[in-house]
Design a protein around this motif. Structure first.
Motif, PDB file in Angstrom:
ATOM      1  N   TYR A  46      -2.605 -12.183  -8.962  1.00  0.00           N
ATOM      2  CA  TYR A  46      -2.468 -10.740  -9.235  1.00  0.00           C
ATOM      3  C   TYR A  46      -3.856 -10.092  -9.329  1.00  0.00           C
ATOM      4  N   SER A  47      -4.769 -10.788 -10.028  1.00  0.00           N
ATOM      5  CA  SER A  47      -6.120 -10.226 -10.188  1.00  0.00           C
ATOM      6  C   SER A  47      -6.828 -10.086  -8.852  1.00  0.00           C
ATOM      7  N   GLN A  48      -6.560 -11.040  -7.937  1.00  0.00           N
ATOM      8  CA  GLN A  48      -7.222 -10.965  -6.633  1.00  0.00           C
ATOM      9  C   GLN A  48      -6.635  -9.823  -5.792  1.00  0.00           C
ATOM     10  N   VAL A  49      -5.338  -9.561  -5.956  1.00  0.00           N
ATOM     11  CA  VAL A  49      -4.731  -8.402  -5.273  1.00  0.00           C
ATOM     12  C   VAL A  49      -5.410  -7.127  -5.799  1.00  0.00           C
ATOM     13  N   LEU A  50      -5.577  -7.071  -7.126  1.00  0.00           N
ATOM     14  CA  LEU A  50      -6.231  -5.910  -7.742  1.00  0.00           C
ATOM     15  C   LEU A  50      -7.667  -5.775  -7.237  1.00  0.00           C
ATOM     16  N   TYR A  51      -8.351  -6.924  -7.129  1.00  0.00           N
ATOM     17  CA  TYR A  51      -9.744  -6.872  -6.661  1.00  0.00           C
ATOM     18  C   TYR A  51      -9.808  -6.283  -5.242  1.00  0.00           C
ATOM     19  N   LEU A  69       2.936  -4.773  -8.032  1.00  0.00           N
ATOM     20  CA  LEU A  69       2.197  -4.720  -9.301  1.00  0.00           C
ATOM     21  C   LEU A  69       2.042  -3.278  -9.793  1.00  0.00           C
ATOM     22  N   ASP A  70       2.745  -2.344  -9.149  1.00  0.00           N
ATOM     23  CA  ASP A  70       2.700  -0.931  -9.552  1.00  0.00           C
ATOM     24  C   ASP A  70       1.374  -0.254  -9.258  1.00  0.00           C
ATOM     25  N   LEU A  71       0.522  -0.918  -8.477  1.00  0.00           N
ATOM     26  CA  LEU A  71      -0.762  -0.292  -8.142  1.00  0.00           C
ATOM     27  C   LEU A  71      -0.553   0.714  -7.023  1.00  0.00           C
ATOM     28  N   MET A  72       0.305   0.321  -6.062  1.00  0.00           N
ATOM     29  CA  MET A  72       0.672   1.230  -4.976  1.00  0.00           C
ATOM     30  C   MET A  72       2.180   1.416  -5.018  1.00  0.00           C
ATOM     31  N   GLU A  73       2.669   2.316  -4.169  1.00  0.00           N
ATOM     32  CA  GLU A  73       4.114   2.546  -4.141  1.00  0.00           C
ATOM     33  C   GLU A  73       4.472   3.087  -2.762  1.00  0.00           C
ATOM     34  N   TYR A  74       5.644   2.723  -2.288  1.00  0.00           N
ATOM     35  CA  TYR A  74       6.114   3.287  -1.019  1.00  0.00           C
ATOM     36  C   TYR A  74       6.592   4.708  -1.283  1.00  0.00           C
ATOM     37  N   HIS A  75       5.945   5.691  -0.644  1.00  0.00           N
ATOM     38  CA  HIS A  75       6.279   7.098  -0.922  1.00  0.00           C
ATOM     39  C   HIS A  75       7.248   7.682   0.098  1.00  0.00           C
ATOM     40  N   GLY A  76       7.739   6.846   1.030  1.00  0.00           N
ATOM     41  CA  GLY A  76       8.716   7.334   2.013  1.00  0.00           C
ATOM     42  C   GLY A  76       8.062   7.731   3.325  1.00  0.00           C
ATOM     43  N   GLY A  83       7.251   6.085   5.875  1.00  0.00           N
ATOM     44  CA  GLY A  83       6.210   5.166   6.359  1.00  0.00           C
ATOM     45  C   GLY A  83       4.886   5.281   5.613  1.00  0.00           C
ATOM     46  N   ARG A  84       4.860   6.044   4.513  1.00  0.00           N
ATOM     47  CA  ARG A  84       3.561   6.244   3.850  1.00  0.00           C
ATOM     48  C   ARG A  84       3.513   5.537   2.486  1.00  0.00           C
ATOM     49  N   TRP A  85       2.327   5.003   2.205  1.00  0.00           N
ATOM     50  CA  TRP A  85       2.095   4.285   0.953  1.00  0.00           C
ATOM     51  C   TRP A  85       1.060   5.046   0.121  1.00  0.00           C
ATOM     52  N   GLY A  86       1.371   5.253  -1.160  1.00  0.00           N
ATOM     53  CA  GLY A  86       0.424   5.966  -2.035  1.00  0.00           C
ATOM     54  C   GLY A  86       0.177   5.165  -3.304  1.00  0.00           C
ATOM     55  N   LEU A  87      -0.368   5.844  -4.292  1.00  0.00           N
ATOM     56  CA  LEU A  87      -0.644   5.167  -5.564  1.00  0.00           C
ATOM     57  C   LEU A  87       0.650   4.939  -6.337  1.00  0.00           C
ATOM     58  N   GLY A  88       0.706   3.832  -7.037  1.00  0.00           N
ATOM     59  CA  GLY A  88       1.794   3.584  -7.978  1.00  0.00           C
ATOM     60  C   GLY A  88       1.345   4.022  -9.370  1.00  0.00           C
ATOM     61  N   ARG A  89       2.182   3.741 -10.365  1.00  0.00           N
ATOM     62  CA  ARG A  89       1.856   4.212 -11.727  1.00  0.00           C
ATOM     63  C   ARG A  89       0.550   3.634 -12.253  1.00  0.00           C
ATOM     64  N   GLN A  90       0.350   2.339 -12.052  1.00  0.00           N
ATOM     65  CA  GLN A  90      -0.881   1.719 -12.577  1.00  0.00           C
ATOM     66  C   GLN A  90      -2.099   2.173 -11.776  1.00  0.00           C
ATOM     67  N   GLY A  91      -1.902   2.337 -10.474  1.00  0.00           N
ATOM     68  CA  GLY A  91      -3.005   2.821  -9.627  1.00  0.00           C
ATOM     69  C   GLY A  91      -3.410   4.220 -10.048  1.00  0.00           C
TER      70      GLY A  91
END
Ligand SMILES: CC(C)=CCC/C(C)=C/CC/C(C)=C/C=C/C(C)=C/C=C/C=C(C)/C=C/C=C(C)/C=C/C=C(C)/C=C/CC(C)(C)O
Ligand SMILES: C[S@@+](CC[C@H](N)C(=O)[O-])C[C@H]1O[C@@H](n2cnc3c(N)ncnc32)[C@H](O)[C@@H]1O
Length: 385
Positions: free
Chosen positions: A64-69, A112-119, A121-129
């Motif tokens: 998880y930490s490496q994904v965050l990195y 991990l809630d860092l990103m989120e699928y925003h619909g 075909g686009r990906w944006g920030l998730g809650r943690q991001g």
């Protein structure tokens, strides 16, 4: 040295029946038959799932930490904050990654809630991001962790070696090395001072929301870095005189900062070693922000005694840092800062009770914890003679 974090009273902790209870509990939990039964029985199933998930999170924490990195190193937080959600081809073009890898990272970060699928075909920030945008210190720490993880590559070897400072972190925090730190050149202090300044912003607001230094005449911040904390104090309490004490190469930067901020008429920076030089007198409030946990007990006892002598009887010491045994954030103290400071080569996270014991031994008598909004970031103790 008290070594138990003290979550519960000593009577409960040391009760004879408690040991028997824990032995019985562990016999049950380590039985595969019990686990199969608990996972199947509807009333225990949610607990079984939660426990399995928690164990899995500990097992996979490094991944998880490496994904965050990767998320931070590729500057995705700011990119997605500024441009809004992006498609995988757009992300691939901006990060110079193959599309397949971008999708892999987007899905992992979304889990991990860092990103989120925003619909569409686009990906944006998730809650943690999104929360990271408000706290730039977090991203700075994530990048800095490359050093910590290099030192932790063989944690057993690190534990066997003891605290010797022959590590990446030991070199980074130059004052933690051998020899008197007073002679450190500017190039040895610049990087750690920058990291502390970025991560100090949020800490300063937490501390000042818990304690308002209004009513004091002169505040001296020991180990005050490049004055980020005192700059926040200056903005809140206009009439307070400010003194910063840090190693000469750091104090020089702080004086430059005071000049830039137009605070030179009421703020000055003094260079010295707080373990071997006399502390300047005249402050009725002295602060130690994220300093005490960096040093071993014998040094801190000496520093507490010197502070007691430097303070007038009506004065106070403000001690702020993350502490061990913090309810709801237990792994932060003993796992994260415990291993971090071990790798750095000196110091340890302490519980409020351990600090209190050391303060009393140094001549202080009235000690009060002031509640902070995010105890994970910092706890605050107000200490009077
Ligand atoms: C809007 C909607 C839909 C709902 C609202 C729901 C709601 C109320 C949500 C809450 C949102 C909110 C307020 C989120 C706040 C999040 C915060 C404040 C997150 C903060 C996270 C902070 C972190 C992860 C801090 C990490 C700090 C680290 C790793 C610090 C390391 C420090 C080191 C290594 C220091 C070294 C110094 C040394 C050497 C030890 O002295
Ligand atoms: C972890 S940093 C904290 C900086 C700042 N208080 C903050 O919270 O951002 C510790 C600070 O203590 C200073 N320091 C360490 N040993 C010192 C010593 N012996 N005398 C004076 N300052 C020292 C370092 O230079 C550094 O600025």
């Amino acid at each position: 040295m008290a070594s138990w974090p003290g979550k519960v009273s000593a009577a409960y902790r040391d009760a004879r029946w408690r040991g028997h209870f824990l032995a019985l509990r562990n016999r049950v939990l380590s039985s595969p038959r019990f686990q199969r039964w608990a996972a199947a029985f509807p009333l225990t199933r949610p607990v079984a799932r939660l426990r399995a998930r928690r164990l899995f999170d500990t097992v996979a924490g490094f991944v998880y930490s490496q994904v965050l990195y990767a998320f931070v190193h590729l500057r995705l937080p700011d990119m997605l904050h500024e441009s809004g959600p992006l498609t995988i081809p757009e992300l691939a073009a901006r990060t110079d990654l193959p599309e397949e890898s971008c999708l892999l990272l987007a899905k992992a970060a979304a889990s991990l809630d860092l990103m989120e699928y925003h619909g569409r075909g686009r990906w944006g920030l998730g809650r943690q991001g999104a929360a990271m945008i408000a706290n730039p210190g977090v991203a700075a720490m994530v990048e800095h962790h490359a050093m910590l993880y290099a030192d932790l590559q063989d944690p057993v070897a690190l534990l066997r070696a003891g605290k010797n400072g022959q590590t990446r972190l030991g070199r980074f925090w130059a004052y933690a090395g051998e020899g008197p730190p007073g002679g450190l050149e500017a190039d040895r202090v610049t990087e750690y001072t920058r990291l502390m300044s970025i991560s100090q912003q949020l800490v300063a607001e937490e501390i000042l929301d818990a304690f308002n230094p209004k009513g004091y005449t002169r505040l001296m911040d020991l180990g005050g870095g490049n004055a980020t904390f005192l700059a926040a104090v200056a903005a809140r309490v206009p009439e307070l005189e400010l003194v910063l004490f840090d190693l000469p190469a750091v104090a020089e930067k702080a004086q430059g900062r005071f000049d830039e901020l137009g605070l030179a008429h009421r703020a000055k920076a003094i260079g010295g070693d707080f373990f071997s030089d006399p502390l300047p007198k005249g402050a009725d409030l002295i602060s130690l922000v994220r300093v005490v946990h960096d040093h071993n007990d014998d040094h801190i006892l000496g520093l507490f005694r010197a502070i007691r002598e430097a303070l007038p009887d009506h004065g106070a010491l403000l001690l702020a840092e993350p502490m061990s045994g913090t309810a709801g954030a237990e792994p932060m103290g003993d796992a994260y800062f415990g291993f971090y400071l071990h790798a750095m080569g000196r110091g340890r996270p302490r519980t409020p009770a351990e600090l209190e014991e050391m303060l009393i031994a140094s001549g202080f008598t009235r000690i009060r914890m002031l509640p902070t909004r995010t105890p994970l970031l910092t706890r605050v103790m107000l200490v009077r003679p």
